[in-house]
Design a protein around this motif. Structure first.
Motif, PDB file in Angstrom:
ATOM      1  N   LEU A   1       7.884   1.666  61.828  1.00 27.37           N
ATOM      2  CA  LEU A   1       6.552   1.579  62.435  1.00 27.37           C
ATOM      3  C   LEU A   1       6.522   2.258  63.803  1.00 27.37           C
ATOM      4  O   LEU A   1       5.518   2.885  64.170  1.00 27.37           O
ATOM      5  CB  LEU A   1       6.138   0.108  62.569  1.00 27.37           C
ATOM      6  N   GLU A   2       7.601   2.156  64.553  1.00 33.55           N
ATOM      7  CA  GLU A   2       7.667   2.831  65.852  1.00 33.55           C
ATOM      8  C   GLU A   2       7.628   4.345  65.659  1.00 33.55           C
ATOM      9  O   GLU A   2       7.019   5.073  66.460  1.00 33.55           O
ATOM     10  CB  GLU A   2       8.954   2.426  66.575  1.00 33.55           C
ATOM     11  N   LEU A   3       8.262   4.827  64.606  1.00 31.97           N
ATOM     12  CA  LEU A   3       8.225   6.262  64.307  1.00 31.97           C
ATOM     13  C   LEU A   3       6.840   6.685  63.850  1.00 31.97           C
ATOM     14  O   LEU A   3       6.321   7.728  64.275  1.00 31.97           O
ATOM     15  CB  LEU A   3       9.268   6.585  63.228  1.00 31.97           C
ATOM     16  N   VAL A   4       6.203   5.882  63.009  1.00 26.72           N
ATOM     17  CA  VAL A   4       4.882   6.213  62.482  1.00 26.72           C
ATOM     18  C   VAL A   4       3.850   6.259  63.604  1.00 26.72           C
ATOM     19  O   VAL A   4       2.917   7.080  63.578  1.00 26.72           O
ATOM     20  CB  VAL A   4       4.468   5.194  61.393  1.00 26.72           C
ATOM     21  N   ALA A   5       4.012   5.424  64.623  1.00 29.84           N
ATOM     22  CA  ALA A   5       3.052   5.396  65.731  1.00 29.84           C
ATOM     23  C   ALA A   5       3.031   6.709  66.506  1.00 29.84           C
ATOM     24  O   ALA A   5       2.045   7.021  67.187  1.00 29.84           O
ATOM     25  CB  ALA A   5       3.376   4.238  66.671  1.00 29.84           C
ATOM     26  N   LYS A   6       4.097   7.507  66.394  1.00 32.94           N
ATOM     27  CA  LYS A   6       4.152   8.787  67.096  1.00 32.94           C
ATOM     28  C   LYS A   6       3.509   9.923  66.307  1.00 32.94           C
ATOM     29  O   LYS A   6       3.323  11.023  66.839  1.00 32.94           O
ATOM     30  CB  LYS A   6       5.613   9.156  67.399  1.00 32.94           C
ATOM     31  N   TYR A   7       3.193   9.655  65.045  1.00 38.05           N
ATOM     32  CA  TYR A   7       2.645  10.708  64.187  1.00 38.05           C
ATOM     33  C   TYR A   7       1.155  10.891  64.455  1.00 38.05           C
ATOM     34  O   TYR A   7       0.418   9.923  64.641  1.00 38.05           O
ATOM     35  CB  TYR A   7       2.878  10.337  62.719  1.00 38.05           C
ATOM     36  N   VAL A   8       0.718  12.162  64.470  1.00 43.05           N
ATOM     37  CA  VAL A   8      -0.696  12.492  64.680  1.00 43.05           C
ATOM     38  C   VAL A   8      -1.272  13.008  63.363  1.00 43.05           C
ATOM     39  O   VAL A   8      -0.931  14.110  62.928  1.00 43.05           O
ATOM     40  CB  VAL A   8      -0.859  13.557  65.777  1.00 43.05           C
ATOM     41  N   PRO A   9      -2.125  12.214  62.700  1.00 47.42           N
ATOM     42  CA  PRO A   9      -2.681  12.643  61.409  1.00 47.42           C
ATOM     43  C   PRO A   9      -3.573  13.873  61.560  1.00 47.42           C
ATOM     44  O   PRO A   9      -4.165  14.118  62.626  1.00 47.42           O
ATOM     45  CB  PRO A   9      -3.486  11.427  60.944  1.00 47.42           C
ATOM     46  N   ALA A  10      -3.694  14.619  60.469  1.00 42.61           N
ATOM     47  CA  ALA A  10      -4.508  15.843  60.497  1.00 42.61           C
ATOM     48  C   ALA A  10      -5.986  15.543  60.406  1.00 42.61           C
ATOM     49  O   ALA A  10      -6.812  16.254  60.984  1.00 42.61           O
ATOM     50  CB  ALA A  10      -4.080  16.779  59.355  1.00 42.61           C
ATOM     51  N   ASP A  11      -6.382  14.501  59.673  1.00 42.04           N
ATOM     52  CA  ASP A  11      -7.802  14.184  59.517  1.00 42.04           C
ATOM     53  C   ASP A  11      -7.966  12.687  59.280  1.00 42.04           C
ATOM     54  O   ASP A  11      -6.995  11.930  59.207  1.00 42.04           O
ATOM     55  CB  ASP A  11      -8.417  15.001  58.368  1.00 42.04           C
ATOM     56  N   SER A  12      -9.213  12.273  59.104  1.00 42.58           N
ATOM     57  CA  SER A  12      -9.506  10.852  58.922  1.00 42.58           C
ATOM     58  C   SER A  12      -8.982  10.323  57.592  1.00 42.58           C
ATOM     59  O   SER A  12      -8.673   9.126  57.477  1.00 42.58           O
ATOM     60  CB  SER A  12     -11.011  10.612  59.022  1.00 42.58           C
ATOM     61  N   ASN A  13      -8.899  11.198  56.585  1.00 47.16           N
ATOM     62  CA  ASN A  13      -8.380  10.742  55.291  1.00 47.16           C
ATOM     63  C   ASN A  13      -6.940  10.257  55.419  1.00 47.16           C
ATOM     64  O   ASN A  13      -6.556   9.240  54.824  1.00 47.16           O
ATOM     65  CB  ASN A  13      -8.466  11.874  54.263  1.00 47.16           C
ATOM     66  N   GLU A  14      -6.150  10.988  56.193  1.00 46.29           N
ATOM     67  CA  GLU A  14      -4.762  10.563  56.414  1.00 46.29           C
ATOM     68  C   GLU A  14      -4.724   9.227  57.145  1.00 46.29           C
ATOM     69  O   GLU A  14      -3.889   8.369  56.853  1.00 46.29           O
ATOM     70  CB  GLU A  14      -4.006  11.622  57.234  1.00 46.29           C
ATOM     71  N   ILE A  15      -5.616   9.056  58.090  1.00 46.03           N
ATOM     72  CA  ILE A  15      -5.655   7.808  58.853  1.00 46.03           C
ATOM     73  C   ILE A  15      -5.903   6.627  57.930  1.00 46.03           C
ATOM     74  O   ILE A  15      -5.198   5.604  57.980  1.00 46.03           O
ATOM     75  CB  ILE A  15      -6.733   7.886  59.949  1.00 46.03           C
ATOM     76  N   PHE A  16      -6.906   6.765  57.062  1.00 51.09           N
ATOM     77  CA  PHE A  16      -7.233   5.647  56.167  1.00 51.09           C
ATOM     78  C   PHE A  16      -6.136   5.429  55.131  1.00 51.09           C
ATOM     79  O   PHE A  16      -5.867   4.282  54.734  1.00 51.09           O
ATOM     80  CB  PHE A  16      -8.572   5.909  55.494  1.00 51.09           C
ATOM     81  N   ASP A  17      -5.486   6.507  54.685  1.00 50.88           N
ATOM     82  CA  ASP A  17      -4.386   6.356  53.737  1.00 50.88           C
ATOM     83  C   ASP A  17      -3.237   5.557  54.365  1.00 50.88           C
ATOM     84  O   ASP A  17      -2.672   4.641  53.739  1.00 50.88           O
ATOM     85  CB  ASP A  17      -3.874   7.731  53.293  1.00 50.88           C
ATOM     86  N   MET A  18      -2.904   5.904  55.589  1.00 47.35           N
ATOM     87  CA  MET A  18      -1.812   5.206  56.268  1.00 47.35           C
ATOM     88  C   MET A  18      -2.166   3.752  56.538  1.00 47.35           C
ATOM     89  O   MET A  18      -1.325   2.846  56.389  1.00 47.35           O
ATOM     90  CB  MET A  18      -1.474   5.934  57.583  1.00 47.35           C
ATOM     91  N   MET A  19      -3.403   3.491  56.927  1.00 46.55           N
ATOM     92  CA  MET A  19      -3.817   2.111  57.199  1.00 46.55           C
ATOM     93  C   MET A  19      -3.820   1.288  55.917  1.00 46.55           C
ATOM     94  O   MET A  19      -3.463   0.090  55.936  1.00 46.55           O
ATOM     95  CB  MET A  19      -5.196   2.099  57.853  1.00 46.55           C
ATOM     96  N   ASN A  20      -4.194   1.902  54.799  1.00 47.67           N
ATOM     97  CA  ASN A  20      -4.164   1.178  53.518  1.00 47.67           C
ATOM     98  C   ASN A  20      -2.737   0.831  53.113  1.00 47.67           C
ATOM     99  O   ASN A  20      -2.475  -0.249  52.568  1.00 47.67           O
ATOM    100  CB  ASN A  20      -4.828   2.025  52.426  1.00 47.67           C
ATOM    101  N   LEU A  21      -1.805   1.757  53.400  1.00 47.83           N
ATOM    102  CA  LEU A  21      -0.411   1.496  53.056  1.00 47.83           C
ATOM    103  C   LEU A  21       0.179   0.363  53.908  1.00 47.83           C
ATOM    104  O   LEU A  21       1.075  -0.354  53.459  1.00 47.83           O
ATOM    105  CB  LEU A  21       0.423   2.769  53.254  1.00 47.83           C
ATOM    106  N   LEU A  22      -0.326   0.203  55.133  1.00 48.22           N
ATOM    107  CA  LEU A  22       0.224  -0.784  56.054  1.00 48.22           C
ATOM    108  C   LEU A  22      -0.610  -2.062  56.130  1.00 48.22           C
ATOM    109  O   LEU A  22      -0.283  -2.959  56.911  1.00 48.22           O
ATOM    110  CB  LEU A  22       0.344  -0.174  57.457  1.00 48.22           C
ATOM    111  N   GLU A  23      -1.685  -2.140  55.369  1.00 46.09           N
ATOM    112  CA  GLU A  23      -2.584  -3.285  55.456  1.00 46.09           C
ATOM    113  C   GLU A  23      -1.855  -4.613  55.257  1.00 46.09           C
ATOM    114  O   GLU A  23      -2.056  -5.572  56.009  1.00 46.09           O
ATOM    115  CB  GLU A  23      -3.702  -3.139  54.416  1.00 46.09           C
ATOM    116  N   ASP A  24      -0.995  -4.681  54.265  1.00 40.43           N
ATOM    117  CA  ASP A  24      -0.338  -5.961  53.978  1.00 40.43           C
ATOM    118  C   ASP A  24       0.715  -6.330  55.015  1.00 40.43           C
ATOM    119  O   ASP A  24       1.171  -7.465  55.071  1.00 40.43           O
ATOM    120  CB  ASP A  24       0.294  -5.922  52.586  1.00 40.43           C
ATOM    121  N   ARG A  25       1.133  -5.379  55.866  1.00 37.99           N
ATOM    122  CA  ARG A  25       2.115  -5.689  56.918  1.00 37.99           C
ATOM    123  C   ARG A  25       1.511  -6.609  57.983  1.00 37.99           C
ATOM    124  O   ARG A  25       2.256  -7.268  58.724  1.00 37.99           O
ATOM    125  CB  ARG A  25       2.623  -4.418  57.586  1.00 37.99           C
TER     126      ARG A  25
END
Length: 922
Positions: free
Chosen positions: A325-349
């Motif tokens: 998660l610390e590594l993922v926080a440094k990543y800059v998504p290319a668009d909003s679709n990537e943002i929502f994809d990543m948030m969906n993957l981490l929702e249950d965390r």
């Protein structure tokens, strides 16, 4: 003499050869000069001129040096590694009484070393436990190293663990002894049992002996390819240990590339996590010097790698999930679709039981949505429930950490949490640090709808047996009032606090009432009616007393007894230790004088006289400033001291918005708990006050003896001269000030007459009697004590000349610095050219030497420098000692001077400052 031991040797043609190390039992016969080796091994030993031998006897350790001979070889004694001295401990039942017990252990271990009898492992266990227990309590058992190694030839994993623990403890401090472990550790790295292979590899990589790095590369390479995941886990961390021992060896062996392959392809998630941790540390260290490492570091936060970790995050352990998660926080998504994809993957965390995982996920969500205001607000709503759940469950320490993060979020979006204020009510069994943070939370979430309930709850805490919490609750009530929420009810509550018979409650309430009156002057009538009933004798805390004095001065026209209360406080001036209170008292009596002159005239004269004699520089300066204002023009003095005031709209925040944003960027770190950015508690320049490392001996800078403390009713002559005008200095020149100070004039009411001023007949302090006949003429003139119109001219003394060849040893400087009192202590402004020229201390040293002022010590680096100078009077042996602290950022120099002859202290101070002012000017 015959010494029994064993020999460890390596047959090689050079000290850097990678040939295997062997050892055998031997007997050594010595006649003080030569050693004759007799091997008990069946095979004969053959050594070359470059063989390196170590003999470890039962009693001592020797290194033997070979001398070539045609038919035989003698081995001469050469100084070798000496084992650490035995700990000097008093005998006790739990400790060995001396060498005898360690020797007995050695004998028993030696007897069991080659034994294969049944039950021998149990005997070894008992002996190993004794050795480990002795080692744990600090007894040196390094002399058993050889025997412990010999006894390690067993398949018993418990014995292996104890032996590895022993080896790891002594190997780093005794690199020669570490040679003994290479063979059996390398052998254990190839054992059939994966647990033994892993333990051996961990112990081998933990030796941390640079000379043994060559023996570590092979086992690590094999460990990274091992079929068992535990061995691979250990091998990955072993690579990181190797990197810290020898970075070049690690890179040359291409271990980073191997770790990267394992990270992306290994089936075991713990191996993957260890690879990620090790690679981050390696590439962060190498990025500044290697372009390849810099590219690899950037590739680590690329989209394929991030998605690879996100898809496997459920398989990882809690620690590994936090790392991902610390590594993922440094990543800059290319668009909003990537943002929502990543948030969906981490929702249950967000529903994870571990608080660290939840906070790590929240950080990712907040960082991803910073540029999307609407989504960012929804994130706050989404993370509220998990955070409140964590606060109410778990240990107090976890609650405090989560509350700290929640407090940061509340400050950024208080309206989102305003309906959940009851979650922040204090529980009776909570630690005080948790209660304090909850009080801050209640203050932050207060608004128009919940103020009454929150203030009611806070008022209950005011009677808490925990006094610090009671104080904090009263402060919280005041903060809410300053936010303009239901002020009427809050003022009534605060006035009720003033009537409580608890000193600390009254003290805190007085401070808050003062702030409320500054913002809501319309409440002055109600507040002053209650404050007027409070006796100043019952208020002892400095801040509370200062607040009461402020109200006595500000609203003296509404308080009948204000002048008399102030007068009683001035009579006890010498008993007041707080400079803050004395400063407020000076200002309050001035304000009261302008509003009620006849009643305050006597008190004002006494206050100014006491202030001018005060030892605190700020109090002295303010009293002098007020008196000169009155001398100049009373109306102007009133406009300066008591002008019409506007209500304060907003009180200054303790933290700037920039710092708060920086803390938010460091979410899920200690910065949030400490409530300050990481650079404030990690970088060297933020570790406190400037420390001067080049002190002279044990010289205590700034610490004076009790005899050097200035009495409260006297002030140093140099302080007087700093505030006098040029003409007044000339008048006072030649006055005897041999370490003495002037006495403050005592106010005499019989000599004071009222004087008309401007349109109103405002009384002035026109006549002040002299209590001390030894007061200096300059101060008499300053206070209007009736000096002759034309003072007797004093001939100027000859200019001070210094010895250009003065010499003073450091010991004498140190002794004199401790003994002499401070003659001059003042601040000097540097010219811009001097600031620019002061890059290193040496530049100023050469300049001051040209003015016959020598330097005995210097140190520091930009912007803080510190110097110790000395000089000698040309006519006699009088010595001048100077401590000079320079801050180039503020262009200020703090000068402290101590002299043998106080009569010339001011002359030398002027000369020193003149020389310092010329620094940098061509």
């Amino acid at each position: 003499m015959m010494i029994h031991g064993f020999l460890i040797y390596r047959t090689s043609l050079g000290p850097t050869s990678n040939s295997p190390i062997r050892y055998c039992h031997l007997s050594v016969m010595t006649n003080r000069t030569n050693y004759i080796l007799s091997s008990s091994s069946p095979s004969s030993l053959k050594f070359t001129d470059y063989s390196f031998l170590h003999v470890y006897s039962l009693l001592r350790s020797h290194r033997l040096r070979s001398i070539s001979s045609v038919r035989h070889r003698n081995w001469h004694y050469q100084s070798a590694m000496a084992p650490p001295a035995q700990s000097q401990r008093s005998p006790s039942p739990s400790q060995p009484s001396g060498k005898s017990e360690v020797t007995d252990l050695k004998t028993q271990l030696r007897q069991l070393a080659g034994s294969r009898a049944s039950g021998v492992d149990d005997s070894k266990r008992e002996l190993f436990k004794k050795v480990i227990s002795y080692m744990t309590i600090g007894i040196d058992v390094s002399s058993l190293f050889g025997e412990m190694v010999m006894c390690s030839a067993t398949s018993d994993i418990v014995l292996k663990k104890m032996c590895y623990l022993y080896v790891g403890n002594y190997a780093k401090g005794n690199p020669d002894l570490a040679l003994l472990t290479i063979n059996f550790l390398q052998r254990d790295c190839k054992d059939e049992d994966p647990m033994i292979r892993g333990l051996a590899l961990r112990s081998l990589s933990s030796l941390r002996v640079e000379n043994l790095v060559e023996y570590l590369v092979g086992p690590l390479a094999s460990g990274l390819k091992d079929n068992n995941s535990y061995v691979r886990i250990v091998a990955v961390m072993g690579v990181l240990k190797l990197f810290h021992i020898s970075a070049a060896t690690c890179v040359d062996a291409d271990f980073p590339a191997t770790l990267k392959h394992l990270m992306l392809h290994d089936t075991d998630t713990q191996v993957v996590a260890n690879c990620l941790s090790a690679l981050q540390e390696i590439w962060n260290s190498e990025a500044s010097t290697s372009e390849e490492a810099s590219r690899e570091k950037e590739a680590l936060i690329s989209k394929p790698v991030i998605y690879y970790f996100l898809n496997r995050i459920k398989e990882f352990s809690e620690w590994a999930q936090c790392l991902v998660l610390e590594l993922v926080a440094k990543y800059v998504p290319a668009d909003s679709n990537e943002i929502f994809d990543m948030m969906n993957l981490l929702e249950d965390r967000l529903q994870h039981a571990n608080g660290a995982v939840v906070l790590g996920t929240i950080k990712v969500f907040l960082q991803l949505t910073l540029s999307m205001a609407d989504v960012h607000q929804e994130v706050y709503e989404r993370i509220k429930a998990p955070l409140l759940t964590l606060v109410s469950s778990g240990s107090p320490e976890q609650s405090y950490a989560v509350l700290s993060h929640l407090h940061l979020l509340v400050l950024r979006a208080p309206y989102i949490f305003s309906s959940d204020y009851k979650h922040f009510y204090c529980q009776y069994n909570e630690p005080s640090y948790v209660k304090k943070l909850k009080l801050e939370m209640l203050t932050a979430v207060a608004n128009e709808t919940n103020t009454y309930e929150i203030v009611t709850e806070l008022c209950e805490y005011a009677a808490n047996v925990d006094i610090p919490i009671a104080r904090e609750s009263i402060r919280a009530v005041g903060k809410i009032a300053l936010q303009q929420y239901d002020v009427n009810a809050i003022v009534d509550r605060l006035l009720q606090f003033l009537e409580m018979e608890k000193d600390y409650v009254t003290a805190e309430a007085l401070v808050l009432v003062k702030d409320l009156l500054r913002k809501y002057p319309q409440w002055s009538h109600d507040c002053i009616a209650v404050v007027g009933n409070i006796s100043s004798k019952n208020v002892q805390e400095p801040k509370a007393k200062a607040a009461l004095i402020w109200m006595l001065g500000e609203y003296s026209q509404d308080m009948n007894d204000a002048p008399y209360i102030l007068e009683s406080l001035i009579e006890n001036w010498d008993d007041e230790h707080s400079a803050e209170v004395r400063l407020h008292l000076l200002t309050a009596v001035m304000k009261c004088f302008f509003k009620r002159p006849p009643e305050t005239q006597k008190a004002l004269g006494a206050a100014l006289a006491a202030g001018l004699a005060d030892f605190h520089q700020d109090v002295h300066d303010r009293a002098l400033f007020y008196y000169r204002l009155l001398q100049y023009n009373v109306s102007i003095a009133e406009r300066v001291v008591n002008p019409p005031k506007q209500a304060v709209s907003v009180f200054a925040d303790t933290q700037s918005s920039e710092i708060k944003d920086r803390i938010f960027d460091e979410f899920n770190s200690l910065s949030v708990v400490y409530q300050k950015p990481s650079y404030m508690f990690t970088d060297k320049e933020h570790r406190g006050l400037f420390e001067f490392s080049d002190e002279i001996g044990n010289l205590s800078i700034g610490a004076e003896t009790a005899n050097d403390v200035v009495p409260s009713n006297r002030v140093e002559a140099n302080d007087k001269d700093l505030l006098l005008s040029t003409s007044e200095k000339e008048e006072s020149t030649g006055a005897s000030n041999n370490g003495s100070a002037y006495s403050a004039p005592v106010y005499d009411s019989s000599s004071v007459s009222a004087a008309a001023s401007q349109a109103q007949s405002e009384p002035l302090i026109s006549n002040i009697a002299v209590a001390s006949q030894q007061a200096s003429f300059a101060i008499d003139d300053l206070l209007g004590l009736g000096l002759p119109a034309e003072p007797t001219p004093v001939s100027a003394p000859p200019p001070l000349k210094l010895n250009s060849r003065a010499v003073l040893d450091p010991a004498t400087f140190q002794q004199k610095w401790r003994q002499l009192p401070i003659s001059v202590s003042q601040e000097h402004s540097l010219n811009p050219q001097g600031v620019a020229a002061l890059i290193t201390p040496q530049a100023l040293l050469r300049h001051m030497q040209s003015h016959s002022i020598q330097c005995i010590a210097s140190g520091g680096q930009s912007p803080n420098f510190k110097f110790f100078f000395f000089a000698q009077k040309a006519e006699d042996s009088s010595i001048y000692l100077v401590e000079c602290k320079i801050n180039t950022s503020s262009a200020k120099a703090q000068i402290t001077i101590k002299v043998d002859d106080p009569n010339t202290s001011q002359e030398f101070s002027t000369l020193f400052q003149s020389a310092l002012s010329k620094f940098g000017i061509p």
